[in-house]
Write an enzyme that holds these catalytic residues in place. Structure first.
Site, PDB file in Angstrom:
ATOM      1  CD  GLU A  86      -0.839  -0.109   3.793  1.00 45.40           C
ATOM      2  OE1 GLU A  86      -2.214  -0.722   3.389  1.00 45.40           O
ATOM      3  OE2 GLU A  86      -0.453   0.291   4.838  1.00 45.40           O
ATOM      4  CB  CYS A 112       3.125   7.439   3.037  1.00 46.34           C
ATOM      5  SG  CYS A 112       3.331   6.278   4.265  1.00 46.34           S
ATOM      6  CB  CYS A 119       7.093  -5.358   8.821  1.00 51.67           C
ATOM      7  SG  CYS A 119       8.365  -4.301   9.681  1.00 51.67           S
ATOM      8  CB  CYS A 126       2.212  -2.308  13.202  1.00 52.14           C
ATOM      9  SG  CYS A 126       2.267  -2.413  11.430  1.00 52.14           S
ATOM     10  CB  CYS A 343       1.966   1.209   7.974  1.00 56.11           C
ATOM     11  SG  CYS A 343       2.699   0.190   9.346  1.00 56.11           S
TER      12      CYS A 343
HETATM   13  S1  SF4 Z   1       5.323  -0.062  12.551  1.00 49.83           S
HETATM   14 FE1  SF4 Z   1       4.721  -2.034  11.333  1.00 49.83          FE
HETATM   15  S2  SF4 Z   1       5.796  -1.647   9.324  1.00 49.83           S
HETATM   16 FE2  SF4 Z   1       6.711  -0.178  10.708  1.00 49.83          FE
HETATM   17  S3  SF4 Z   1       8.308  -1.172  11.616  1.00 49.83           S
HETATM   18 FE3  SF4 Z   1       6.820  -1.783  13.095  1.00 49.83          FE
HETATM   19  S4  SF4 Z   1       5.866  -3.553  12.416  1.00 49.83           S
HETATM   20 FE4  SF4 Z   1       7.261  -2.963  10.733  1.00 49.83          FE
END
Ligand code: SF4
Length: 355
Positions: A86, A112, A119, A126, A343
């Site tokens: 995204e 962004c 991740c 998140c 995110c």
């Molecule tokens: S906020 Fe989400 S995308 Fe960003 S580093 Fe942490 S887990 Fe990874």
């Protein structure tokens, strides 16, 4: 087939003779927004055919677009292997016209971008982190997000946008491709986005911060700090077990900061977790001696989250305290709240809809 967006102009110059063709190709793609090699009319026919056999231009196809009431837009893209990422377009300043209808200011945008599919960092707040890591994005897949959004939104080629690496993924965990993307963005025959307009937002991978600092690219840095003590931070960001707050601060002290810039500390402010005056005082002490700016971000609740949005009065008191003690602090109004712009959230929702 690979995307030609993966190539720096230098790489194309080495591959294509005569080497001025690389500049022409860059201008067609990034400044004239063509979608096919056939449209590159000043290239010989045989070169266009060769390029078409070897490369695609865009590695992205649009799956979904959502617009928020505040003008921000969130895009869900499929990559060539059908994985999804995204990207968010944030209008920072709207167009302005005088009484005769003549434009006096162009709109300003920040894009962004995502740097990974999924991740590894696993931050508690998140959704991307919850679904795990799949793969790094290539430099071209990062660059394509900005190119696509400029085209889709009729943003003239000469209007430069800012880029923040703050979408899905930890950019410093994909340092090689991200630094390549920074250089491709900066090319004056391309999108011409100087590193000063690009901000890497990291969860705090200390050794990578030092490595990036040594490259001295002029890029800006934002740190997702969110807590002032290791016990709290580790609950929000398990990466703190490997790189604690002290190691992050020590790494930042080695990072070159442009005279007129500051390191941005992102502080996701969560009700009853890190929104007290006690936290504000500790934060002030922690950042003493660093050219810092703090950005308070309201936690943006999502389905299944254990955390709550803080009260406005507590956020304002937190910011007032820091500002009155000489630490620059702003409150980021959560753009894209109604389109779930934290995110990973759009991607998650789409997957739930498809399930
Ligand atoms: S906020 Fe989400 S995308 Fe960003 S580093 Fe942490 S887990 Fe990874």
């Amino acid at each position: 087939m690979t995307t030609i967006l993966d190539a720096t102009k230098d790489e194309l110059e080495k591959e294509i003779r005569p080497n001025f063709r690389a500049k022409q190709i860059y201008q067609w793609i990034y400044q004239k927004y063509v979608n096919s090699f056939d449209e590159m009319l000043n290239l010989p026919k045989n070169l266009r055919a060769e390029l078409s056999k070897k490369y695609t231009i865009s590695p992205l196809s649009l799956i979904k677009e959502e617009q928020s009431g505040d003008g921000s837009k969130k895009y869900l893209f499929a990559l060539s292997d059908n994985l999804t990422i995204e990207t968010v377009l944030l209008p920072m300043k709207l167009e302005e016209f005088d009484e005769k209808g003549i434009r006096v200011h162009h709109a300003r945008y920040t894009v962004c971008v995502s740097s990974q599919v999924g991740c590894k960092i696993g931050c508690a707040f998140c959704l991307t982190g919850k679904s795990g890591f799949v793969r790094n994005l290539s430099a071209g897949e990062i660059v394509a997000q900005v190119l696509f959004l400029k085209k889709m939104n009729n943003i003239d080629a000469e209007r430069r946008v800012n880029v923040v690496y703050m979408g899905m993924g930890e950019p410093l965990d994909n340092l090689q491709n991200v630094t390549k993307a920074i250089n491709i963005f900066a090319d004056l025959d391309g999108l011409s986005i100087s590193p000063k307009r690009q901000t890497i937002s990291t969860s705090g991978l200390s050794p990578q911060i030092v490595k990036l600092g040594k490259m001295d690219m002029g890029v800006l840095l934002a740190i997702s700090l969110h807590a002032i003590d290791d016990d709290t931070r580790v609950k929000l960001m398990p990466i703190n077990k490997a790189y604690n707050i002290k190691s992050v601060i020590d790494a930042l002290k080695t990072f070159p900061v442009n005279m007129r810039k500051r390191i941005l500390f992102e502080y996701l402010i969560i009700k009853n977790v890190n929104d007290s005056m006690h936290s504000a005082k500790k934060l002030l002490k922690l950042l003493g001696g660093i050219k810092a700016k703090v950005n308070l971000i309201y936690f943006n609740p999502h389905a299944g989250s254990d955390f709550q949005r803080p009260d406005e009065k507590d956020v304002v008191a937190f910011a007032d305290f820091l500002n009155s003690h000489g630490l620059l602090c702003t409150i980021r109004q959560s753009k894209g709240l109604d389109i779930s712009a934290a995110c990973g959230q759009l991607k998650q929702r789409k997957e739930n809809e498809l399930a």
